[in-house]
Structure formats: structure tokens, C-alpha cells
Design a protein around this motif. Structure first.
Motif, short mmCIF file in Angstrom:
data_model
loop_
_atom_site.label_atom_id
_atom_site.label_comp_id
_atom_site.label_asym_id
_atom_site.label_seq_id
_atom_site.Cartn_x
_atom_site.Cartn_y
_atom_site.Cartn_z
N PRO A 7 -20.72 -6.24 -30.34
CA PRO A 7 -21.38 -7.54 -30.51
C PRO A 7 -21.51 -8.26 -29.17
N THR A 8 -22.74 -8.60 -28.82
CA THR A 8 -23.00 -9.29 -27.55
C THR A 8 -23.91 -10.49 -27.80
N PRO A 9 -23.44 -11.48 -28.55
CA PRO A 9 -24.28 -12.65 -28.83
C PRO A 9 -24.66 -13.37 -27.55
N THR B 92 -27.21 -16.87 -26.08
CA THR B 92 -28.06 -17.99 -26.45
C THR B 92 -29.53 -17.61 -26.26
N VAL C 142 -28.71 -19.09 -31.13
CA VAL C 142 -28.00 -17.92 -30.62
C VAL C 142 -28.60 -16.66 -31.23
N PRO D 263 -27.85 -13.07 -32.36
CA PRO D 263 -26.65 -12.27 -32.67
C PRO D 263 -26.84 -10.80 -32.30
#
Length: 296
Positions: A233-235, A237, A282, A284
Motif C-alpha cells: 500500500p502506497t497511498p 495525496t 488521497v 489509495p
């Protein structure tokens, strides 16, 4: 040339009969890009890139860590985040050596150096690592750009002790990383047509096929190859992803010669396309990678 066995200053010498670059089709392309526009862009966005890639960094360092006081080679270290993370694990008696072709990024990395961390501007495909002295080698997205994959991995292996482990993260396919292709599709109507991409050419997705990776590593002398999925996971903005899409990668390259009107249209189109993927500002995002290990 000084040995890597100690923790003193590092001096590397290029092999006399080897190219100093790692470009795909034109020998100077990669060196020129990472020593100018690419290196500058990454340096400007360093904090963003380090935060975005931290989940991959953590998985990589955890897997590659050979023990306190050991020596690790970090291939394509960029601005040094992975090298420094490994140095903290190794302790002051260890050595974490970061190698990258980009002088601007090595300068940034050297300014952050910690005990046990060293950095050198070098092309890992062609440099003499001074014999088999490293206990492990690692790379976060730094091994897909060599002009000769077999030669590069054979050269890296020459710097590792027998039985030492290689660990690297590389991208899977564009289909597994849709955020990498949405900006290009959105920008395409406003930019000149781009030539077809050779999926086997050095580049971000060159190692999408795990069987190709196995073949390269086998031919270059590695054994016990293991390739597993890494979905990190590399959320990010929305604003940061728009900035990243316009500063690095194929859209950024196409925009270099564009006028201000075209730039504005592309920014608007990319922003609109990525807005559709955002939740409360953001995106996701999940990085679809392979985590590859092999033995020297």
C-alpha cells in the motif's frame, strides 16, 4: 584500489573494457537523464519519493538484512533512503554501500550519511567492486535499467561472497500498477504520438515477466531464485500524484518541449483523470511488485 573489507573511504575503478552507462538503446541516455533532469526531479521530490516508497524499503531491508556488522551493497540507491535504512540495521561496525549512476542523487545521499553508510557514483553494470566482499546485495527499483542485464547481474555477483543473497524489488506489469499508466492516457490527446514501447527494453516494467527474471539470473550465475508478489500500500495525496506524474516518467519527458498552453491542458487532463481515483483527496494506490531473491 581500496578493499571493501574496511569501513574507510571507498574508491571504485571502472573495468577498462566496459561502458560507463546503463542506457537501454543509446549508451548515454540513462547517464544523461539521471545526471540532469531525472536526478534533479528526484532530488526536488525526495521527501515525497521516500515517503511513497517506504513500504517497499521496509520489506526490502527486512529481507536483505544479513546480520549486525555485515556488508551490504545497495544497487541504484538514489538519494540514499534504502542505504541509510540498512546502515541503521547493520550498526556502526557494518558497511552499507550505496551505488548510483546519478551524481546529483549521490550528492544528496552523501549529505545524509550515517555511521556505516557510504555512497559512490558508479554504474553497477561495469564497476569493479574489489572482489567478493559483500554479505548481501539489494535494490529498490534499481536493476531494470541496465543495457545488458546478464552482464550487470554477473558483475554484481562478482562483488558478493559465495552464498550471499541478492534481494531486489521490481515492478510487475502496468496492469498491476494502473496509476502508472492513467496519466499517460489522459495526456496523450495533447501530445505528439509516442513510438511503441518494447516490453523487453530496459525500463520500469522490464522485469514484469518473472520467467524472464529467472532466465537472466540463471544465465548470470545466480541460484536458488525465488520470486514472490509484493503488494505494498502506497497511498498518496492527489496533489502529490499529479506533481509526480508531471515531473517524472513518460509524461514529464513529453512535456519538456511543450509550450505553456499544452502544459496547462495536460495538467488539467491528468488532474481530472486522477481525481476519479481519489477518496477524500488521497489516491489509495498499491505498488504491484515482485520481491526477488537469489544466491551468489
Amino acid at each position: 584500489m581500496k578493499s571493501f573489507a574496511g569501513r574507510g573511504d571507498i574508491a571504485l575503478q571502472p573495468k577498462k573494457d566496459a561502458s560507463m552507462t546503463d542506457a537501454p538503446s543509446a549508451p548515454t541516455d540513462q547517464a544523461a537523464y539521471w545526471n540532469k533532469t531525472g536526478g534533479q526531479a528526484w532530488g526536488d521530490l525526495q521527501d515525497m519519493m521516500d515517503a511513497l516508497n517506504r513500504p517497499i524499503e521496509e520489506a526490502l531491508v527486512d529481507r536483505a538484512f544479513p546480520g549486525v556488522g555485515k556488508q551490504v551493497l545497495d544497487i541504484g540507491c538514489g538519494a540514499g533512503a534504502t542505504t541509510l535504512a540498512m546502515a541503521r540495521r547493520l550498526g556502526a561496525e557494518g558497511l552499507s554501500l550505496g551505488v548510483d549512476i546519478s551524481a546529483p542523487l549521490i550528492e544528496i545521499a552523501s549529505g545524509q550519511a550515517a555511521p556505516g553508510a557510504r555512497f559512490v557514483q558508479a554504474d553497477a553494470q561495469t564497476y569493479d567492486f574489489g572482489g567478493a566482499s559483500f554479505d548481501a546485495a539489494m535494490s529498490r527499483f534499481g536493476v531494470m535499467f541496465f543495457s545488458d542485464f546478464d552482464a550487470a547481474f554477473a558483475n554484481i555477483r562478482s562483488g558478493l561472497k559465495p552464498g550471499a543473497e541478492l534481494v531486489f524489488a521490481c515492478w510487475r506489469s502496468p496492469a498491476d500498477n494502473p496509476m502508472a499508466i492513467i496519466p499517460g492516457r489522459a495526456a496523450a490527446p495533447y501530445l505528439p504520438p509516442s513510438p511503441p514501447t518494447d516490453p523487453l527494453a530496459p525500463g520500469r516494467f522490464a522485469f514484469a515477466d518473472p520467467e524472464r527474471v529467472r532466465g537472466i539470473l540463471g544465465r548470470s550465475g545466480w541460484s536458488d531464485v525465488d520470486i514472490t508478489r509484493l503488494d505494498a500500500p502506497t497511498p498518496i495525496t492527489l496533489d502529490d500524484l499529479v506533481t509526480l506524474s508531471l515531473r517524472m516518467g513518460p509524461v514529464a519527458s513529453a512535456l519538456r518541449e511543450a509550450d505553456e498552453t499544452t502544459r496547462g491542458k495536460v495538467r488539467d487532463a491528468v488532474t481530472t483523470a486522477l481525481e476519479a481515483e481519489a477518496v477524500d483527496g488521497v489516491v489509495p494506490m498499491v505498488a504491484g511488485c515482485w520481491l526477488v531473491t537469489a544466491r551468489a
